[in-house]
Scaffold this motif. Sequence first.
Motif, PDB file in Angstrom:
ATOM      1  N   ALA A   1      36.180  45.656  28.316  1.00 42.02           N
ATOM      2  CA  ALA A   1      35.859  45.616  29.741  1.00 42.02           C
ATOM      3  C   ALA A   1      36.169  46.942  30.420  1.00 42.02           C
ATOM      4  O   ALA A   1      35.588  47.259  31.458  1.00 42.02           O
ATOM      5  CB  ALA A   1      36.639  44.486  30.420  1.00 42.02           C
ATOM      6  N   ASP A   2      37.083  47.720  29.826  1.00 39.39           N
ATOM      7  CA  ASP A   2      37.441  49.007  30.414  1.00 39.39           C
ATOM      8  C   ASP A   2      36.413  50.092  30.138  1.00 39.39           C
ATOM      9  O   ASP A   2      36.463  51.163  30.741  1.00 39.39           O
ATOM     10  CB  ASP A   2      38.799  49.466  29.865  1.00 39.39           C
TER      11      ASP A   2
ATOM     12  N   SER B   1      31.039  49.714  33.538  1.00 43.11           N
ATOM     13  CA  SER B   1      31.204  49.636  34.989  1.00 43.11           C
ATOM     14  C   SER B   1      30.976  48.239  35.536  1.00 43.11           C
ATOM     15  O   SER B   1      31.298  47.963  36.686  1.00 43.11           O
ATOM     16  CB  SER B   1      30.222  50.606  35.676  1.00 43.11           C
ATOM     17  N   ASP B   2      30.397  47.362  34.744  1.00 41.84           N
ATOM     18  CA  ASP B   2      30.246  45.965  35.176  1.00 41.84           C
ATOM     19  C   ASP B   2      30.478  45.043  33.987  1.00 41.84           C
ATOM     20  O   ASP B   2      30.250  45.418  32.839  1.00 41.84           O
ATOM     21  CB  ASP B   2      28.857  45.709  35.787  1.00 41.84           C
ATOM     22  N   ILE B   3      30.949  43.859  34.277  1.00 47.08           N
ATOM     23  CA  ILE B   3      31.243  42.900  33.212  1.00 47.08           C
ATOM     24  C   ILE B   3      30.581  41.552  33.495  1.00 47.08           C
ATOM     25  O   ILE B   3      30.967  40.528  32.930  1.00 47.08           O
ATOM     26  CB  ILE B   3      32.773  42.705  33.051  1.00 47.08           C
TER      27      ILE B   3
ATOM     28  N   ARG C   1      38.194  39.463  38.401  1.00 42.61           N
ATOM     29  CA  ARG C   1      37.998  40.706  37.639  1.00 42.61           C
ATOM     30  C   ARG C   1      36.533  41.145  37.698  1.00 42.61           C
ATOM     31  O   ARG C   1      36.246  42.350  37.808  1.00 42.61           O
ATOM     32  CB  ARG C   1      38.443  40.487  36.188  1.00 42.61           C
TER      33      ARG C   1
ATOM     34  N   GLU D   1      35.938  42.561  41.153  1.00 45.24           N
ATOM     35  CA  GLU D   1      36.666  43.828  41.252  1.00 45.24           C
ATOM     36  C   GLU D   1      35.853  44.954  40.630  1.00 45.24           C
ATOM     37  O   GLU D   1      35.756  46.056  41.188  1.00 45.24           O
ATOM     38  CB  GLU D   1      38.018  43.703  40.556  1.00 45.24           C
ATOM     39  N   LYS D   2      35.239  44.683  39.468  1.00 48.21           N
ATOM     40  CA  LYS D   2      34.396  45.682  38.810  1.00 48.21           C
ATOM     41  C   LYS D   2      33.184  46.033  39.660  1.00 48.21           C
ATOM     42  O   LYS D   2      32.683  47.154  39.619  1.00 48.21           O
ATOM     43  CB  LYS D   2      33.938  45.151  37.450  1.00 48.21           C
ATOM     44  N   GLU D   3      32.688  45.049  40.444  1.00 45.72           N
ATOM     45  CA  GLU D   3      31.529  45.296  41.287  1.00 45.72           C
ATOM     46  C   GLU D   3      31.894  46.102  42.534  1.00 45.72           C
ATOM     47  O   GLU D   3      31.019  46.517  43.287  1.00 45.72           O
ATOM     48  CB  GLU D   3      30.901  43.957  41.703  1.00 45.72           C
TER      49      GLU D   3
ATOM     50  N   THR E   1      39.369  44.350  45.044  1.00 50.84           N
ATOM     51  CA  THR E   1      39.675  45.557  44.286  1.00 50.84           C
ATOM     52  C   THR E   1      41.159  45.854  44.173  1.00 50.84           C
ATOM     53  O   THR E   1      41.589  46.541  43.263  1.00 50.84           O
ATOM     54  CB  THR E   1      38.980  46.789  44.906  1.00 50.84           C
TER      55      THR E   1
ATOM     56  N   ASP F   1      40.716  44.549  28.126  1.00 49.28           N
ATOM     57  CA  ASP F   1      40.254  45.670  28.946  1.00 49.28           C
ATOM     58  C   ASP F   1      41.006  46.962  28.641  1.00 49.28           C
ATOM     59  O   ASP F   1      41.346  47.727  29.525  1.00 49.28           O
ATOM     60  CB  ASP F   1      40.368  45.331  30.433  1.00 49.28           C
TER      61      ASP F   1
END
Length: 359
Positions: free
Chosen positions: A300-301, A304-306, A344, A347-349, A355, A325
């Motif tokens: 996941a790290d 930029s999106d999951i 999560r 947050e990625k979005e 965030t 991640d």
Amino acid sequence: MQIKKYTGKTMAEAMAKVKQEFGDDAVILNSRQVKKGWLGLFASQHVEVIAALEKAPLAVKPRTVAKPVAATKPEPAPRHQPQPRNVAYAAPEISGARRLPAPLAHVEALLASESFQGEAWDEAIQELYYTTKSVDAVERYVRDQIQNSFLPVPEPKRYMMLVGPTGVGKTTTLAKLAAHYKLEHGLSVGLITTDTYRIAAIEQLKTYAEILDIPVEVAYDFDDFKRAKQLFARKDIILIDTAGRNFRDEAYVEQFERHHDFSETSLSLVLSLTSKMRDMEMIYRQFEPLPLGSLIFTKADETSDIHAMYRMVRESGLPVAWLTDGQEVPDDLVPGEPDRLTDRLLEKEGWTQWTKQDV
């Protein structure tokens, strides 16, 4: 391809010879017990290993001579306009007519992604926004829809087996789970690897096992696998790594199913979030005949999106057991609880409400 035979008094000795000459890129084609002696006298048991080293040649693209063309006046290239940083709800431009009001551009960007195509939330979102005039209310509605799609985390069984293609992070994830159950839950753990195709995978798992002071057994065939399970009869939990090199071969999956008893086993399919959606779906279809109990998403790290995990959960109907991640063992491991996965994802979005949360 280079193929060579090695012998040793033990498997470890034979494998050391393989690694010394071929390195970590060697693959094991076969292994067996043999007797060595002079004319049959004083014969002793040895291990014979057939290893190979395959080096793919570099593909060189032939050079082509470009035909001369009439000179034309170059058009000035459009100047790149830098995007403002740290702006709330910055969203990519959406082609076609806008479906939602301008303040909900970030919501529309999410729903326009491949993972959320087909979700009929527009009408409800518009009605909610025009009724409340609240972006926060719309975000919470979307969050609830996503969270309700994730299923509760299943209780692990005594045996936990990870399956999936090579390169998705099965071995690292297995080490994180071993550290989690030993250090955080105080359980006795055993490790079994059946991924004997790659020496590097065996060495990596042994390194983790040595650091964590956890026993590890290498199963080169089904009999070895049964013996390993017997050796760990007193362990609280046994984690099993598998090879993924033949996952596209239907015969491999069928053989895999025949050679394992899943009655006490939690079987998790490991998928990398850096993969394309089409590849994830193809991988899932190949492993679908197995009695899968959950999904594990890795890396996941590195993306930029999951939100691809949302689509896979909807398509498979399986819960998410874990999300990883990072490479740190055991820190970069997130339980697949619906609220934590949802936070999560948002947050990625870049949804500012989530965030800064520690999820």
